[in-house]
Scaffold this motif. Structure first.
Motif, short mmCIF file in Angstrom:
data_model
loop_
_atom_site.label_atom_id
_atom_site.label_comp_id
_atom_site.label_asym_id
_atom_site.label_seq_id
_atom_site.Cartn_x
_atom_site.Cartn_y
_atom_site.Cartn_z
N THR A 210 0.83 -1.21 0.00
CA THR A 210 0.00 0.00 0.00
C THR A 210 0.86 1.26 0.00
N ILE A 211 2.03 1.19 0.65
CA ILE A 211 2.99 2.31 0.67
C ILE A 211 4.38 1.74 0.48
N LYS A 212 5.14 2.35 -0.40
CA LYS A 212 6.53 1.95 -0.60
C LYS A 212 7.29 3.19 -1.03
N GLN A 213 8.03 3.79 -0.09
CA GLN A 213 8.70 5.05 -0.39
C GLN A 213 9.91 5.25 0.52
N ASN A 214 10.76 6.17 0.11
CA ASN A 214 11.95 6.53 0.89
C ASN A 214 11.58 7.50 2.00
N ILE A 215 12.34 7.42 3.11
CA ILE A 215 12.19 8.36 4.22
C ILE A 215 13.38 9.32 4.23
N ASN A 216 14.60 8.75 4.28
CA ASN A 216 15.85 9.51 4.21
C ASN A 216 15.91 10.64 5.26
N LYS A 217 15.69 10.27 6.51
CA LYS A 217 15.82 11.22 7.62
C LYS A 217 16.67 10.59 8.71
N THR A 218 17.43 11.44 9.44
CA THR A 218 18.41 10.95 10.40
C THR A 218 18.19 11.56 11.78
N GLN A 225 24.66 8.20 14.39
CA GLN A 225 23.64 8.60 13.43
C GLN A 225 22.73 7.43 13.09
N VAL A 226 21.44 7.60 13.39
CA VAL A 226 20.44 6.59 13.06
C VAL A 226 19.63 7.12 11.89
N LYS A 227 19.81 6.49 10.73
CA LYS A 227 19.15 6.96 9.51
C LYS A 227 18.00 6.02 9.16
N PHE A 228 16.80 6.60 9.05
CA PHE A 228 15.62 5.87 8.61
C PHE A 228 15.50 6.06 7.10
N GLU A 229 15.62 4.97 6.37
CA GLU A 229 15.77 5.08 4.92
C GLU A 229 14.49 4.80 4.13
N LYS A 230 13.73 3.78 4.52
CA LYS A 230 12.63 3.35 3.66
C LYS A 230 11.50 2.76 4.50
N SER A 243 19.82 2.48 8.66
CA SER A 243 21.22 2.16 8.93
C SER A 243 21.73 3.00 10.09
N ILE A 244 22.83 2.55 10.69
CA ILE A 244 23.46 3.25 11.82
C ILE A 244 24.92 3.48 11.49
N ASN A 245 25.35 4.76 11.54
CA ASN A 245 26.71 5.14 11.16
C ASN A 245 26.98 4.73 9.72
#
Length: 435
Positions: A210-218, A225-230, A243-245
């Motif tokens: 239903t949803i498939k998209q990038n987030i790209n926020k850290t 650094q904790v990055k939320f990607e998708k 990902s982390i670091n």
């Protein structure tokens, strides 16, 4: 032709049909023997309604059959969202079984599949003893690869514990897979047997996303650094990946020897301000060119969603400081600062031939892999005992405990192999814009 007119013409034809004489006499005799009962008159409108009903049912028969096909007997291990999908007939029925030589039977009742995962619904029955007395293993074999179980849960269907139902999660099969074989291996002592149940995937039952998209926020937490990607939301699961670091940080850690690992992350997913339940499969962590990657699984998102947020509640950090502290009683208490935190060594004492070291740290800090060396030998670690907790004026809660070692030595050195603590959070909420 108008259906009312057609029915009237047919009625006229039936009115002119004459019954044979002997039939008329028999009917008269039978009616005389029966009491009068009010009967329903099949007028033209009633017949029209019946015809329309049968036309409708015949035209939509596949739809009724589709919604009638459900995977039965798994309510005790289904979430509410899975129950709703099952009621709508979203699963693919399999209905294959295998009976082992010892009489135990495994039945693959069905699967559900979307872009995030494939769920297998299977039963193990005719158990004369607990299933945990056996070792078992399962996988789906395809043409291109094997799909291993990621998580699962089971429940006995009654107090007799002779049958147990399971739901197990696997990776979604590649799009080129047509046939799969469910392999279930059961073993105990010198007994081992594998059941192989093959079937063809019905891609029409796959539910996609239903949803498939990038987030790209850290979110940055104490230089981590904790990055939320998708985000990928499907009818069975909401998956957040990040990902982390990064690889550069990993190389730097290897060079300095001061390694950092993430023990656990406490993440909340909020939809319209309400928390979406974690599916409880834990955090999947791996290492690649991005550094440490993670996958967090939650229940499906609600419909008519207007606001979606990710909230980082806590980050458990494991550090390997490679730290050695000289313990000179004349200098106690001694305070060592590490990563903006204090480790206070209060005193050393000997009781009944054992050495006690009293330390104080913040409540959420734990010292692991500790080693105590003297002039002649290392002392064996016995245990850690909590003494008390203390709340400071600034609100910080500290934890006092004794680390106990076997034996007594002079000129002691305390080596700390690992330190675990909870990172301090500030800006910990990310808003996800749904496109």
């Amino acid at each position: 032709m108008d259906i009312e007119k057609m029915l009237q013409e047919k009625k006229k034809e039936y009115d002119h049909i004459e019954a044979p004489m002997e039939m008329e006499e028999r009917l008269r005799s039978a009616l005389k023997r029966q009491q009068y009962k009010k009967r329903f008159t099949w007028n033209s409108k009633a017949i029209a309604v019946v015809l329309v009903f049968f036309l409708f049912v015949g035209y939509h028969f596949d739809t009724f059959a589709y919604y009638g096909k459900k995977i039965m007997g798994y309510d005790s291990v289904m979430s509410e969202s899975l129950k709703d999908l099952n009621q709508m007939g979203k699963g693919q029925e399999i209905g294959q079984s295998h009976t082992f030589e010892n009489g135990i039977e495994v039945i693959l009742d069905g699967i559900m599949m979307d872009d995030n995962q494939m769920l297998a619904f299977y039963r193990v029955k005719n158990l004369e003893e607990h299933l945990h007395n056996y070792h078992d293993h399962m996988e789906f074999k395809g043409l291109f690869k094997s799909y291993w179980m990621k998580s699962g849960m089971g429940n006995y269907i009654d107090d007799n514990q002779e049958e147990i139902v399971y739901i197990a999660a696997f990776d979604t099969p590649w799009m080129f897979e047509r046939k799969l074989t469910f392999q279930y291996t059961l073993g105990k002592d010198d007994f081992q047997e594998t059941a192989s149940l093959s079937f063809t995937l019905d891609r029409n039952k796959a539910m996609g996303h239903t949803i498939k998209q990038n987030i790209n926020k850290t979110i940055e937490v104490e230089e981590i650094q904790v990055k939320f990607e998708k985000i990928t939301a499907t009818p069975t699961q909401t998956l957040i990946e990040g990902s982390i670091n990064n690889l550069l940080e990993l190389v730097k850690e290897q060079m300095t020897g001061d390694l950092t690992r993430i023990g656990d992350m406490n993440i909340k997913l909020l939809a319209n301000g309400r928390e979406i339940r974690n599916q409880g499969a834990g955090m999947g962590m791996s290492t690649n060119m991005k550094g440490y990657t993670f996958r967090l699984a939650f229940e499906p998102l609600p419909q008519n969603m207007e606001k979606l947020e990710i909230q980082l509640e806590g980050l458990s950090v494991l550090r390997r400081p490679n730290m050695t502290i000289d313990l000179l009683e004349v200098e106690l208490p001694q305070v060592i600062e590490y990563d903006h935190r204090e480790i206070k060594i209060e005193n050393i004492r000997v009781e009944k031939g054992n050495t006690y070291i009293t330390i104080e740290t913040e409540e959420d800090m734990t010292l692991l892999d500790v080693d105590l060396k003297g002039d002649n030998k290392s002392l064996k670690f016995i245990r850690t005992d909590t003494i008390d907790y203390d709340k400071k004026l600034d609100g910080t809660i500290t934890h006092r405990r004794d680390i106990i070692f076997e034996g007594v030595e002079e000129n002691l050195q305390l080596k700390i192999g690992q330190i675990v603590y909870t990172a301090k959070l500030q800006d910990n909420i990310i808003s996800v814009e749904i496109k």
